[in-house]
Design an enzyme around this catalytic site. Structure first.
Site, short mmCIF file in Angstrom:
data_model
loop_
_atom_site.label_atom_id
_atom_site.label_comp_id
_atom_site.label_asym_id
_atom_site.label_seq_id
_atom_site.Cartn_x
_atom_site.Cartn_y
_atom_site.Cartn_z
N ASP A 40 0.85 -1.18 0.00
CA ASP A 40 0.00 0.00 0.00
C ASP A 40 0.89 1.23 0.00
O ASP A 40 2.02 1.18 0.48
CB ASP A 40 -0.92 0.00 1.23
CG ASP A 40 -2.02 1.05 1.12
OD1 ASP A 40 -3.08 0.72 0.56
OD2 ASP A 40 -1.82 2.18 1.60
N LYS A 181 -20.53 -2.39 -13.76
CA LYS A 181 -20.34 -1.77 -12.45
C LYS A 181 -20.91 -0.35 -12.42
O LYS A 181 -21.52 0.07 -11.42
CB LYS A 181 -18.85 -1.74 -12.08
CG LYS A 181 -18.55 -1.10 -10.72
CD LYS A 181 -19.23 -1.83 -9.58
CE LYS A 181 -19.08 -1.10 -8.25
NZ LYS A 181 -17.70 -0.98 -7.78
N ASN A 185 -23.81 0.67 -9.84
CA ASN A 185 -23.59 1.73 -8.86
C ASN A 185 -24.53 2.91 -9.06
O ASN A 185 -24.83 3.64 -8.11
CB ASN A 185 -22.13 2.19 -8.88
CG ASN A 185 -21.28 1.38 -7.92
OD1 ASN A 185 -21.62 0.24 -7.58
ND2 ASN A 185 -20.17 1.94 -7.48
N SER A 189 -26.83 4.25 -6.08
CA SER A 189 -26.84 5.67 -5.69
C SER A 189 -28.26 6.18 -5.55
O SER A 189 -28.57 6.95 -4.61
CB SER A 189 -26.08 6.49 -6.73
OG SER A 189 -24.73 6.07 -6.80
N LYS A 249 -17.42 9.84 -7.01
CA LYS A 249 -16.53 9.53 -8.14
C LYS A 249 -17.21 8.57 -9.11
O LYS A 249 -17.18 8.77 -10.33
CB LYS A 249 -15.24 8.91 -7.62
CG LYS A 249 -14.28 8.41 -8.70
CD LYS A 249 -13.40 7.27 -8.18
CE LYS A 249 -14.20 6.02 -7.89
NZ LYS A 249 -13.38 4.86 -7.52
#
Length: 296
Positions: A40, A181, A185, A189, A249
């Site tokens: 990471d 996707k 999404n 939302s 985003k």
């Protein structure tokens, strides 16, 4: 006991990006007996995973070097490009390895990075496999994986995807996973904002949220996700499972992918959630959309 692939070799997997989702994936991979290396941008994020049995690498390229499958769970296309290409991962990938790009970075970026990898490393398979699910499903190994890419990659990623997901749906060539996707999404939302605004109206009309929950429960409007967020909002618990800034985003990526087609509800949602993020709620859970609507 170590998990093995179809050739009888120990499966080696690398997870690049160990935030909320990546760390949960890595833990499930370790639990499944897969040799798991993690990296990471924040070294502190990998320390708990080392204690759980993962190997922490000093660099992304080191993590990917001997892996059969490399997972990226990174927040944006810019970060993916920085890690994979500027960070030397593309060059470090083993011959015949699979790169499973599992974050949501949009259709245009997915197409671009898949093409770029193909030019640099035609011996590596690119799988576009964003996931549906947030912190809870990720920790339980119950993600829905929206996979797309070369059919020959399916066998290589099967033990990996089985450890982190409840189901993998193969949708065709790379890019189809990202398309699906964005659609999924968008629907998510609407559910979240709908619940937030229903609770706002309930507050204005003097309706107890428990009464609203009782009316919806068990009927055709009873969506498990919306129900979970209703209870989270009522508790005042906005600890991030899916941060609002990343939800925004994804909404903006969906709008961009639509090209010239108007999506007026998503466009309005983007404006509303941007206000919430600018008000300081971006790192909170997506359910914090409620906080941008007024007093609770």
């Amino acid at each position: 006991m170590a998990a093995r692939d179809g050739r009888g070799e120990d499966v080696r997997v690398a997870v690049l990006g160990t935030g909320i989702m990546g760390s949960a994936m890595a833990r499930n991979l370790v639990s499944a007996g897969l040799r798991t290396t993690v990296w990471d941008r924040s070294p502190a994020a990998t320390a708990p995973l080392s204690e759980a049995g993962a190997l922490a690498a000093a660099s992304s390229a080191e993590a990917a070097r001997d892996a059969h499958v490399v997972i990226t769970m990174l927040p944006t296309a810019d970060v993916v490009n920085s890690v994979i290409f500027a960070g030397g991962v593309a060059q470090a990938l083993a011959e015949g390895a699979v790169w499973a790009q599992m974050g949501t970075i949009g259709l245009a970026a997915t197409t671009e990075i898949g093409s770029r990898l193909g030019q640099l490393r035609p011996d590596v398979m690119f799988v576009d496999a964003p996931v549906s699910g947030s912190k809870g499903p990720a920790e339980a190994g119950q993600l829905l994986i929206l996979a797309s890419g070369p059919p020959t990659a399916a066998a290589a990623v099967r033990p990996v995807f089985s450890a982190i997901g409840r189901k993998t749906v193969w949708l065709g060539e790379a890019g189809q996973g990202s398309r699906m996707k964005l659609v999924v999404n968008s629907y998510l939302s609407f559910l979240i904002e709908g619940m937030a605004e229903a609770l706002q109206l309930a507050s204005r009309l003097g309706i107890d949220p428990a009464q609203l929950d009782a009316v919806i429960e068990g009927g055709p409007l009873d969506a498990p996700l919306a129900d979970a967020k209703l209870h989270k909002i009522v508790r005042g618990d906005f600890a991030p499972e899916f941060p609002l800034e990343w939800a925004l985003k994804d909404v903006d990526l969906a709008i961009a992918a639509a090209g010239g087609d108007r999506l007026p509800m998503l466009e309005a949602l983007s404006r509303q959630w941007r206000l919430a993020v600018e008000a300081g709620h971006g790192r909170e859970d997506i359910s914090a959309a409620r906080l941008a609507l007024g007093s609770r």
